[in-house]
Design an enzyme around this catalytic site. Structure first.
Site, PDB file in Angstrom:
ATOM      1  N   ARG A  39       0.817  -1.213   0.000  1.00 37.19           N
ATOM      2  CA  ARG A  39       0.000   0.000   0.000  1.00 37.19           C
ATOM      3  C   ARG A  39       0.850   1.263   0.000  1.00 37.19           C
ATOM      4  O   ARG A  39       0.492   2.264  -0.638  1.00 37.19           O
ATOM      5  CB  ARG A  39      -0.938  -0.009   1.200  1.00 37.19           C
ATOM      6  CG  ARG A  39      -1.998  -1.096   1.117  1.00 37.19           C
ATOM      7  CD  ARG A  39      -2.944  -1.040   2.285  1.00 37.19           C
ATOM      8  NE  ARG A  39      -3.999  -2.032   2.161  1.00 37.19           N
ATOM      9  CZ  ARG A  39      -4.998  -2.174   3.023  1.00 37.19           C
ATOM     10  NH1 ARG A  39      -5.060  -1.374   4.079  1.00 37.19           N
ATOM     11  NH2 ARG A  39      -5.915  -3.090   2.848  1.00 37.19           N
ATOM     12  N   ASP A 148     -15.534   8.680  10.567  1.00 35.26           N
ATOM     13  CA  ASP A 148     -14.382   7.851  10.216  1.00 35.26           C
ATOM     14  C   ASP A 148     -13.121   8.688  10.398  1.00 35.26           C
ATOM     15  O   ASP A 148     -13.168   9.923  10.346  1.00 35.26           O
ATOM     16  CB  ASP A 148     -14.478   7.349   8.772  1.00 35.26           C
ATOM     17  CG  ASP A 148     -13.630   6.109   8.532  1.00 35.26           C
ATOM     18  OD1 ASP A 148     -14.166   4.995   8.630  1.00 35.26           O
ATOM     19  OD2 ASP A 148     -12.411   6.253   8.280  1.00 35.26           O
TER      20      ASP A 148
END
Length: 280
Positions: A39, A148
């Site tokens: 990632r 979030d």
């Protein structure tokens, strides 16, 4: 001779893991190292750096950690989400939680919080279920809050645009009522209708924060499939903070893999393996 693969040193991986756990509570054991490296390579390319070691030096040696922290956390955070994930929870919301909560008081405004909302699938699923109840004659108003830690996923949630394949779990009647197909040729995406979007708000929140700047009379809080990334003490602390935002009689709904996280906490009673009620 093949060049050596672009990898993080043990020391650099440990430094990144330590920072991420301290920032958002997510543990990155050595077994996650290949995933993390994969990632971060996308971020390396975006910054025009020479490799993972250069990226680590950028963070820890050249003073860029503060500016890069949000991107780093976003890279290693798993934002897996689906519409109608763990559907029994929405059956409970419709069949048990809402009728009991509405029947307990004259104020018929319900507040529901999706506390790890990712790109919004859970929050909009909640809104679809509640709006269907209202359309069928149930007498209440509602609002849905989604939070979030990742600002990019919150931007996606606010945009409310999803691939058609992602909304396949939405029942056909709800797809017709609450989803608008794109008018562009070849664009296989849909958008949540504005009438539903108006009922859902999204805000940034790090569950590791010592307090949460939201209402303390929430009726139902969903906290699913995020606690699994925290150690046991952090799980307990997050659940306790969330429970403090429930009104008496309100419900906390955890993911099936996290069903034990609320056990033993004062003021919470387990009524189903993944569902807790706050007592008066």
């Amino acid at each position: 001779m093949q060049p050596a693969p672009d990898r993080l040193s043990d020391r650099r991986f440990a430094a990144i893991a330590h920072f991420v756990e301290g920032s958002v509570g997510i543990k990155l054991p050595p077994s996650k190292r290949i995933m993390v490296e994969g990632r971060l390579r996308r971020r390396v390319r975006a910054l025009g750096l020479s490799g993972l070691d250069d990226y680590a030096a950028h963070l820890f040696d050249r003073g860029a950690l503060g500016a890069e922290a949000e991107h780093l956390v976003d890279c290693v955070t798993t934002n897996k989400t689906d519409f109608f994930r763990e559907p029994a929870h929405f059956d409970f919301l419709r069949g048990t939680a809402v009728p009991r909560l509405v029947g307990q008081r004259t104020d018929r405004t319900l507040k529901v919080w999706s506390s790890a909302s990712s790109i919004g699938a859970e929050a909009y699923t909640i809104a679809m279920v509640l709006q269907d109840m209202v359309a069928a004659g149930a007498r209440f108003h509602f609002s849905v809050l989604g939070t979030d830690v990742s600002r990019p996923v919150l931007e996606q949630a606010r945009a409310a645009v999803y691939a058609e394949a992602m909304v396949e779990p939405v029942p056909a009647a709800m797809r017709q009522r609450y989803l608008m197909p794109s008018r562009a040729a070849g664009d296989a995406r849909v958008r949540i209708v504005p009438e539903l979007r108006r009922l859902v708000q999204f805000h940034s929140l790090n569950l590791m924060d010592p307090s949460y700047p939201f209402d303390r009379d929430v009726d139902v809080i969903f906290c699913r499939n995020v606690l699994i990334y925290f150690d046991a003490p952090t799980q307990a602390a997050v659940v306790e903070r969330l429970a403090g935002h429930l009104r008496p009689g309100g419900y906390l709904i955890l993911g099936h893999s996290e069903s034990m996280a609320g056990n033993g906490l004062p003021g919470l009673t387990s009524i189903l393996p993944t569902i807790y009620r706050r007592e008066a």
